[in-house]
Scaffold this motif. Structure first.
Motif, PDB file in Angstrom:
ATOM      1  N   THR A 178       0.853  -1.178   0.000  1.00 61.91           N
ATOM      2  CA  THR A 178       0.000   0.000   0.000  1.00 61.91           C
ATOM      3  C   THR A 178       0.891   1.231   0.000  1.00 61.91           C
ATOM      4  O   THR A 178       2.108   1.131   0.214  1.00 61.91           O
ATOM      5  CB  THR A 178      -0.943  -0.006   1.220  1.00 61.91           C
ATOM      6  OG1 THR A 178      -1.921   1.030   1.066  1.00 61.91           O
ATOM      7  CG2 THR A 178      -0.182   0.197   2.530  1.00 61.91           C
ATOM      8  N   VAL A 179       0.311   2.384  -0.259  1.00 59.01           N
ATOM      9  CA  VAL A 179       1.094   3.621  -0.254  1.00 59.01           C
ATOM     10  C   VAL A 179       1.242   4.114   1.179  1.00 59.01           C
ATOM     11  O   VAL A 179       0.580   3.624   2.098  1.00 59.01           O
ATOM     12  CB  VAL A 179       0.425   4.698  -1.135  1.00 59.01           C
ATOM     13  CG1 VAL A 179       0.384   4.251  -2.591  1.00 59.01           C
ATOM     14  CG2 VAL A 179      -0.986   5.019  -0.630  1.00 59.01           C
ATOM     15  N   SER A 180       2.093   5.093   1.375  1.00 55.42           N
ATOM     16  CA  SER A 180       2.297   5.663   2.707  1.00 55.42           C
ATOM     17  C   SER A 180       0.979   6.227   3.230  1.00 55.42           C
ATOM     18  O   SER A 180       0.352   7.081   2.588  1.00 55.42           O
ATOM     19  CB  SER A 180       3.357   6.772   2.650  1.00 55.42           C
ATOM     20  OG  SER A 180       3.548   7.334   3.922  1.00 55.42           O
ATOM     21  N   GLY A 181       0.521   5.712   4.377  1.00 57.52           N
ATOM     22  CA  GLY A 181      -0.754   6.140   4.930  1.00 57.52           C
ATOM     23  C   GLY A 181      -1.947   5.595   4.186  1.00 57.52           C
ATOM     24  O   GLY A 181      -3.077   6.020   4.424  1.00 57.52           O
ATOM     25  N   GLY A 182      -1.714   4.647   3.277  1.00 64.35           N
ATOM     26  CA  GLY A 182      -2.790   4.114   2.447  1.00 64.35           C
ATOM     27  C   GLY A 182      -3.595   3.032   3.130  1.00 64.35           C
ATOM     28  O   GLY A 182      -3.434   2.753   4.324  1.00 64.35           O
ATOM     29  N   HIS A 183      -4.448   2.400   2.346  1.00 68.61           N
ATOM     30  CA  HIS A 183      -5.357   1.404   2.885  1.00 68.61           C
ATOM     31  C   HIS A 183      -4.587   0.253   3.538  1.00 68.61           C
ATOM     32  O   HIS A 183      -3.721  -0.356   2.923  1.00 68.61           O
ATOM     33  CB  HIS A 183      -6.262   0.871   1.775  1.00 68.61           C
ATOM     34  CG  HIS A 183      -7.323  -0.068   2.256  1.00 68.61           C
ATOM     35  ND1 HIS A 183      -8.116   0.198   3.343  1.00 68.61           N
ATOM     36  CD2 HIS A 183      -7.724  -1.286   1.797  1.00 68.61           C
ATOM     37  CE1 HIS A 183      -8.969  -0.804   3.530  1.00 68.61           C
ATOM     38  NE2 HIS A 183      -8.741  -1.718   2.619  1.00 68.61           N
ATOM     39  N   CYS A 184      -4.897   0.000   4.818  1.00 65.77           N
ATOM     40  CA  CYS A 184      -4.260  -1.055   5.627  1.00 65.77           C
ATOM     41  C   CYS A 184      -2.755  -0.828   5.804  1.00 65.77           C
ATOM     42  O   CYS A 184      -1.984  -1.787   5.926  1.00 65.77           O
ATOM     43  CB  CYS A 184      -4.528  -2.435   5.035  1.00 65.77           C
ATOM     44  SG  CYS A 184      -6.237  -2.998   5.269  1.00 65.77           S
ATOM     45  N   TRP A 185      -2.341   0.421   5.902  1.00 66.65           N
ATOM     46  CA  TRP A 185      -0.931   0.734   6.123  1.00 66.65           C
ATOM     47  C   TRP A 185      -0.422   0.104   7.413  1.00 66.65           C
ATOM     48  O   TRP A 185       0.774  -0.208   7.542  1.00 66.65           O
ATOM     49  CB  TRP A 185      -0.739   2.253   6.189  1.00 66.65           C
ATOM     50  CG  TRP A 185      -1.469   2.882   7.352  1.00 66.65           C
ATOM     51  CD1 TRP A 185      -2.730   3.398   7.338  1.00 66.65           C
ATOM     52  CD2 TRP A 185      -1.004   3.006   8.695  1.00 66.65           C
ATOM     53  NE1 TRP A 185      -3.091   3.848   8.594  1.00 66.65           N
ATOM     54  CE2 TRP A 185      -2.045   3.619   9.449  1.00 66.65           C
ATOM     55  CE3 TRP A 185       0.188   2.683   9.349  1.00 66.65           C
ATOM     56  CZ2 TRP A 185      -1.918   3.901  10.803  1.00 66.65           C
ATOM     57  CZ3 TRP A 185       0.309   2.956  10.707  1.00 66.65           C
ATOM     58  CH2 TRP A 185      -0.734   3.563  11.414  1.00 66.65           C
ATOM     59  N   PHE A 186      -1.303  -0.080   8.379  1.00 67.38           N
ATOM     60  CA  PHE A 186      -0.926  -0.578   9.708  1.00 67.38           C
ATOM     61  C   PHE A 186      -0.449  -2.032   9.678  1.00 67.38           C
ATOM     62  O   PHE A 186       0.056  -2.536  10.676  1.00 67.38           O
ATOM     63  CB  PHE A 186      -2.108  -0.443  10.669  1.00 67.38           C
ATOM     64  CG  PHE A 186      -3.388  -1.043  10.155  1.00 67.38           C
ATOM     65  CD1 PHE A 186      -3.701  -2.375  10.393  1.00 67.38           C
ATOM     66  CD2 PHE A 186      -4.274  -0.269   9.418  1.00 67.38           C
ATOM     67  CE1 PHE A 186      -4.866  -2.921   9.909  1.00 67.38           C
ATOM     68  CE2 PHE A 186      -5.451  -0.807   8.931  1.00 67.38           C
ATOM     69  CZ  PHE A 186      -5.754  -2.139   9.172  1.00 67.38           C
ATOM     70  N   LEU A 187      -0.596  -2.705   8.530  1.00 65.32           N
ATOM     71  CA  LEU A 187      -0.095  -4.074   8.417  1.00 65.32           C
ATOM     72  C   LEU A 187       1.371  -4.127   7.996  1.00 65.32           C
ATOM     73  O   LEU A 187       1.955  -5.210   7.920  1.00 65.32           O
ATOM     74  CB  LEU A 187      -0.962  -4.875   7.431  1.00 65.32           C
ATOM     75  CG  LEU A 187      -2.416  -5.107   7.883  1.00 65.32           C
ATOM     76  CD1 LEU A 187      -3.194  -5.851   6.816  1.00 65.32           C
ATOM     77  CD2 LEU A 187      -2.464  -5.854   9.207  1.00 65.32           C
ATOM     78  N   GLY A 188       1.957  -2.968   7.718  1.00 62.47           N
ATOM     79  CA  GLY A 188       3.401  -2.909   7.498  1.00 62.47           C
ATOM     80  C   GLY A 188       3.878  -2.956   6.068  1.00 62.47           C
ATOM     81  O   GLY A 188       5.085  -3.083   5.821  1.00 62.47           O
ATOM     82  N   GLY A 189       2.979  -2.818   5.090  1.00 63.87           N
ATOM     83  CA  GLY A 189       3.387  -2.958   3.692  1.00 63.87           C
ATOM     84  C   GLY A 189       3.499  -1.660   2.927  1.00 63.87           C
ATOM     85  O   GLY A 189       3.368  -1.650   1.689  1.00 63.87           O
ATOM     86  N   GLU A 190       3.778  -0.547   3.610  1.00 63.57           N
ATOM     87  CA  GLU A 190       3.866   0.747   2.917  1.00 63.57           C
ATOM     88  C   GLU A 190       5.072   0.800   1.974  1.00 63.57           C
ATOM     89  O   GLU A 190       6.173   0.404   2.343  1.00 63.57           O
ATOM     90  CB  GLU A 190       3.972   1.880   3.933  1.00 63.57           C
ATOM     91  CG  GLU A 190       2.692   2.114   4.738  1.00 63.57           C
ATOM     92  CD  GLU A 190       2.900   3.152   5.826  1.00 63.57           C
ATOM     93  OE1 GLU A 190       2.287   4.227   5.741  1.00 63.57           O
ATOM     94  OE2 GLU A 190       3.692   2.886   6.758  1.00 63.57           O
ATOM     95  N   VAL A 191       4.833   1.291   0.768  1.00 63.19           N
ATOM     96  CA  VAL A 191       5.903   1.475  -0.230  1.00 63.19           C
ATOM     97  C   VAL A 191       5.661   2.786  -0.967  1.00 63.19           C
ATOM     98  O   VAL A 191       4.525   3.237  -1.100  1.00 63.19           O
ATOM     99  CB  VAL A 191       5.944   0.315  -1.244  1.00 63.19           C
ATOM    100  CG1 VAL A 191       6.355  -1.001  -0.570  1.00 63.19           C
ATOM    101  CG2 VAL A 191       4.602   0.136  -1.957  1.00 63.19           C
ATOM    102  N   THR A 192       6.751   3.374  -1.446  1.00 63.80           N
ATOM    103  CA  THR A 192       6.646   4.630  -2.195  1.00 63.80           C
ATOM    104  C   THR A 192       7.364   4.533  -3.536  1.00 63.80           C
ATOM    105  O   THR A 192       6.781   4.792  -4.587  1.00 63.80           O
ATOM    106  CB  THR A 192       7.225   5.803  -1.379  1.00 63.80           C
ATOM    107  OG1 THR A 192       6.521   5.918  -0.144  1.00 63.80           O
ATOM    108  CG2 THR A 192       7.088   7.111  -2.152  1.00 63.80           C
TER     109      THR A 192
END
Length: 405
Positions: free
Chosen positions: A144-158
């Motif tokens: 997901t994007v930074s602050g995106g959907h389900c960011w709290f699962l640890g998969g943020e990428v930019t």
């Protein structure tokens, strides 16, 4: 060798309601050895083989739920529940939820987003026979994007490099597939709207390419019409939700649907058992537009697969059949609905060893009271559940029978 001959009034073996009347299935150490009429199998089965007779019942391939979140608790605030959970307690809760699904006849689940790859840990426990549960396909942390959907699962990428690194990390952690949040979603406060795209077409193509480099397919969370179009062009394997949303309302695109069919992209509409309340909350105009899009996709030949989104608010783990009843209410035949949960699901998930009842396949099957081809609610009356998951490593103990809980 642990052998068992199961007989029933009928055995549904494959797509389109293919049925053997007065049928039987012979299983041996977690594998189906023969399927046919009871007379045929009795004629060559040794008298020493254990028998399980199920009068008044139908034997059906084990059900497949293509979209669950075992880390979520189906309560009003699953985000907080995950964020505040002790890892050991969360894993125990996930195991209990997996057990609920198994008791409901679900023998395979695809988990599309968890924390710290806990589904991989649970999958290994099931395979080792340390926990009773369905076969688990794990996506681990969704991109997901930074602050995106389900960011709290640890998969943020930019950046592109971060996309590559996250996919490599998930693959190393034991992921069976990659999940990407192509659009926003309702579960994440303050995130992008459901119809807003989170990734560009080029980024989605990179996700698919990198996943393939690790031998993995891609499931895409996509509510927005633009996101759906980009996912189909990028070559994802399945579309989750696929609700054709825009800021103005539902906007269905038949051209994208044609490409979906040509590319064999399956749709997991993710409907939970509380679908009547969901339609009521949508309002008649939006609900009819959503239903119309489903019917249009069906008419165009889209492959639908079954998924409950179990774990999100209101989506209970033990109510798989409620989702199937939604599609029956739209005019899908019972045979079509059963295919969504068996043969279609297995095909879309790349599983060649389940979804049907045939020699050589895994002994994933259920016996239910009644005939689900004429009464779908028969799938709620689970008499026995058999699964090969966790049995092969246990010294030839063979498939287990799990009575309804």
């Amino acid at each position: 060798m642990n052998q068992l001959l199961i007989t029933a009034d009928r055995v549904i073996t494959g797509p389109g309601g293919q049925t053997v009347e007065n049928g039987a299935v012979l299983i041996d150490s977690g594998v189906i050895r023969a399927v046919g009429t009871a007379n045929e199998l009795e004629s060559f089965a040794s008298a020493k083989i254990e028998r399980l007779r199920c009068p008044g019942a139908t034997v059906v391939p084990g059900l497949i739920d293509c979209h669950v979140h075992l880390a979520f608790d189906a309560g009003p605030d699953p985000v907080r529940a995950v964020a505040e959970a002790d890892p050991d307690n969360l894993l125990a809760a996930m195991a209990e939820r997996a057990g609920q699904m198994l008791a409901a006849g679900v023998t395979t689940v695809r988990d599309l987003g968890d924390l710290d790859a806990l589904t991989v840990t649970l999958r290994e426990a099931v395979e080792a026979g340390k926990a009773a549960g369905p076969t688990i396909l794990a996506a681990t942390a969704p991109l997901t994007v930074s602050g995106g959907h389900c960011w709290f699962l640890g998969g943020e990428v930019t950046t592109d490099d971060e996309i590559r690194e996250r996919i490599a990390h998930n693959a190393t952690a034991g992921a069976d597939l990659i999940k990407v949040m192509a659009s926003g979603g309702a579960l994440t406060p303050g995130g992008p709207r459901m119809w807003e795209s989170q990734f560009t077409l080029e980024q989605l193509r990179l996700v698919v390419k990198e996943a393939a480099r690790h031998g993995l397919g891609v499931a895409a969370h996509a509510h927005g019409t633009d996101a759906i179009a980009d996912c189909v062009r990028a070559g994802v394997r399945t579309l989750e939700h696929c609700s054709w949303r825009t800021a103005e309302g539902v906007v269905y695109d038949p051209q994208i649907t044609r490409r979906m069919v040509e590319g064999d992209v399956a749709v997991c509409r993710c409907v939970s058992g509380d679908w009547r309340l969901f339609l009521q909350q949508m309002g008649p105009e939006r609900a009819e537009a959503m239903i119309g899009a489903i019917r249009d996709m069906r008419a165009a030949g889209v492959r639908f697969i079954a998924g409950t989104d179990a774990g999100v608010p209101g989506a209970r783990f033990g109510d798989f059949v409620g989702m199937l009843e939604f599609f029956a209410s739209l005019g899908f035949s019972n045979a079509e609905v059963i295919d969504m949960a068996t043969t279609n699901a297995a095909h879309a998930l790349g599983l060649s060893d389940t979804g049907r009842l045939a020699p050589g396949l895994r002994a994933d099957l259920i016996a239910v009271d009644g005939d689900p081809l004429t009464d779908l609610s028969a799938l709620r009356r689970v008499r026995h559940v058999f699964t090969s998951a966790g049995c092969r490593p246990l010294s030839q103990r063979g498939p287990r029978s799990h009575p309804e809980q």
